[in-house]
Design an enzyme around this catalytic site. Sequence first.
Site, PDB file in Angstrom:
ATOM      1  N   THR A 126       0.894  29.759  25.968  1.00 38.34           N
ATOM      2  CA  THR A 126       0.860  28.298  26.027  1.00 38.34           C
ATOM      3  C   THR A 126      -0.579  27.786  25.955  1.00 38.34           C
ATOM      4  OG1 THR A 126       1.152  26.460  27.594  1.00 38.34           O
ATOM      5  CG2 THR A 126       0.999  28.624  28.558  1.00 38.34           C
ATOM      6  N   ASP A 127      -0.725  26.578  25.444  1.00 36.14           N
ATOM      7  CA  ASP A 127      -2.068  25.972  25.422  1.00 36.14           C
ATOM      8  C   ASP A 127      -2.577  25.675  26.837  1.00 36.14           C
ATOM      9  OD1 ASP A 127      -0.379  23.845  26.039  1.00 36.14           O
ATOM     10  OD2 ASP A 127      -1.218  22.475  24.555  1.00 36.14           O
ATOM     11  N   GLU A 128      -1.672  25.709  27.824  1.00 34.03           N
ATOM     12  CA  GLU A 128      -2.093  25.361  29.188  1.00 34.03           C
ATOM     13  C   GLU A 128      -3.085  26.363  29.762  1.00 34.03           C
ATOM     14  OE1 GLU A 128       0.955  23.719  31.736  1.00 34.03           O
ATOM     15  OE2 GLU A 128       2.175  23.180  30.022  1.00 34.03           O
ATOM     16  N   TYR A 151       1.401  28.101  37.316  1.00 39.79           N
ATOM     17  CA  TYR A 151       2.074  28.505  36.067  1.00 39.79           C
ATOM     18  C   TYR A 151       1.063  28.968  35.030  1.00 39.79           C
ATOM     19  CZ  TYR A 151       3.912  27.787  31.342  1.00 39.79           C
ATOM     20  OH  TYR A 151       4.221  27.933  30.004  1.00 39.79           O
ATOM     21  N   LYS A 155       0.269  32.691  33.181  1.00 38.34           N
ATOM     22  CA  LYS A 155       0.315  32.928  31.729  1.00 38.34           C
ATOM     23  C   LYS A 155      -1.032  33.459  31.238  1.00 38.34           C
ATOM     24  CE  LYS A 155       3.293  32.040  29.213  1.00 38.34           C
ATOM     25  NZ  LYS A 155       4.472  32.839  28.771  1.00 38.34           N
TER      26      LYS A 155
END
Length: 337
Positions: A126-128, A151, A155
Amino acid sequence: MKKILVTGGAGFIGSNYVNHILNERDDYYIVNIDKLTYAGNLENLSSLANHPRHVFVRGDIANRELVNYLFEKYELDHVINFAAESHVDRSIIGSYEFFRTNVLGTNILLETARKFKVKKFLQISTDEVYGSLGKEGLFTEGTPLSPNSPYSSSKAGADMMVSSFYHTYGMPVVTTRCSNNYGPFQFPEKLIPLMILNALSNKELPVYGDGMNVRDWIYVIDHNKAINLVFEQGKDGEVYNIGASNELPNIEIVKLILSKLNKSESLIKYVQDRLGHDRRYAIDSSKIQSELGWKPEFTFEKAIDYTVNWYLSNEKWWKNIISGEYQSYYEKQYGKK
Ligand code: NAD
Ligand code: TYD
């Protein structure tokens, strides 16, 4: 025939992927392992009942014996790892499952894939993991990892482990980092389906903070097409960002959904902000565009219409969800806001 272990294939993006790709490709055999947490739903796979190239296994990616058994039994030679605890708000309530699945589970998949000498291990990230942007700039693959939520930190941990297996063992791994998805089968804890369902039930629409946090939205089918291109043609050890250059402040999305459903903006309720809320995400996807020739096909206008209509025509699907565990989650998350 590619024999692919798809993990988390009963969740939102994974089920869209499996449904899509089995139609597109007759040289893919998919073993789909999913723990069926609150987010996993076999109804997402109902169109594949008795499909000759799809096997569903209810199980945990952190179960080493089971994963090993599946590799042996089905002679698996590829992995696409969608399985994850995926919701930021839930990770703020409690982070243990996030690290157990997203980090330990990925470790068990990687170790087993290495033992069986897989031809490709695709990590869906994810870009997060890049953290938060100010008003300007975009995330590139070179942006340093700086995750802010439990979260995103889980990741990022998984991403670094995947990269270490390339550097240490020369394993054929590749990672995608995509922006916020929307589309059919998305669990209604996430912004777009939550707002659609609340509006349909004339419930308040809880907007965090000032509503001006920005996300970069992509239709799930565009994401899945990019995933498959990376799976087939991505270079080992590389990361590919995926995004459709469609930045919007949350409040605009909420107002758009209300107008599509002919509901009043008086349903909007500004509530206490999310802890550590990332302000802005925006993806530079020029690498996948120039190196692999991908580009998004769906405009936001068209795909958000399609998505709203999907929820309107699939009331049974979401009524089943909101009558279950969702109620206690909703009360815990929004009750005191
Ligand atoms: P989701 O929560 O809808 O689905 C996750 C699936 O994984 C569920 O079916 C769940 O049952 C399964 N699962 C969870 N723990 C498991 C375990 N221990 N073993 C086996 N299965 C398990 O999530 P999603 O939105 O479909 O996201 C899929 C992947 O894409 C995730 O890795 C997520 O980080 C990533 N991603 C999501 C978005 C987004 O906008 N939703 C954007 C970029 C990347
Ligand atoms: P979300 O769909 O949870 O995705 P992510 O946090 O992974 O980007 O949230 C998208 C944006 O919408 C985020 O800025 C938080 C905001 N949001 C609300 O304002 N209200 C809500 O009830 C939810 C779920 C999200």
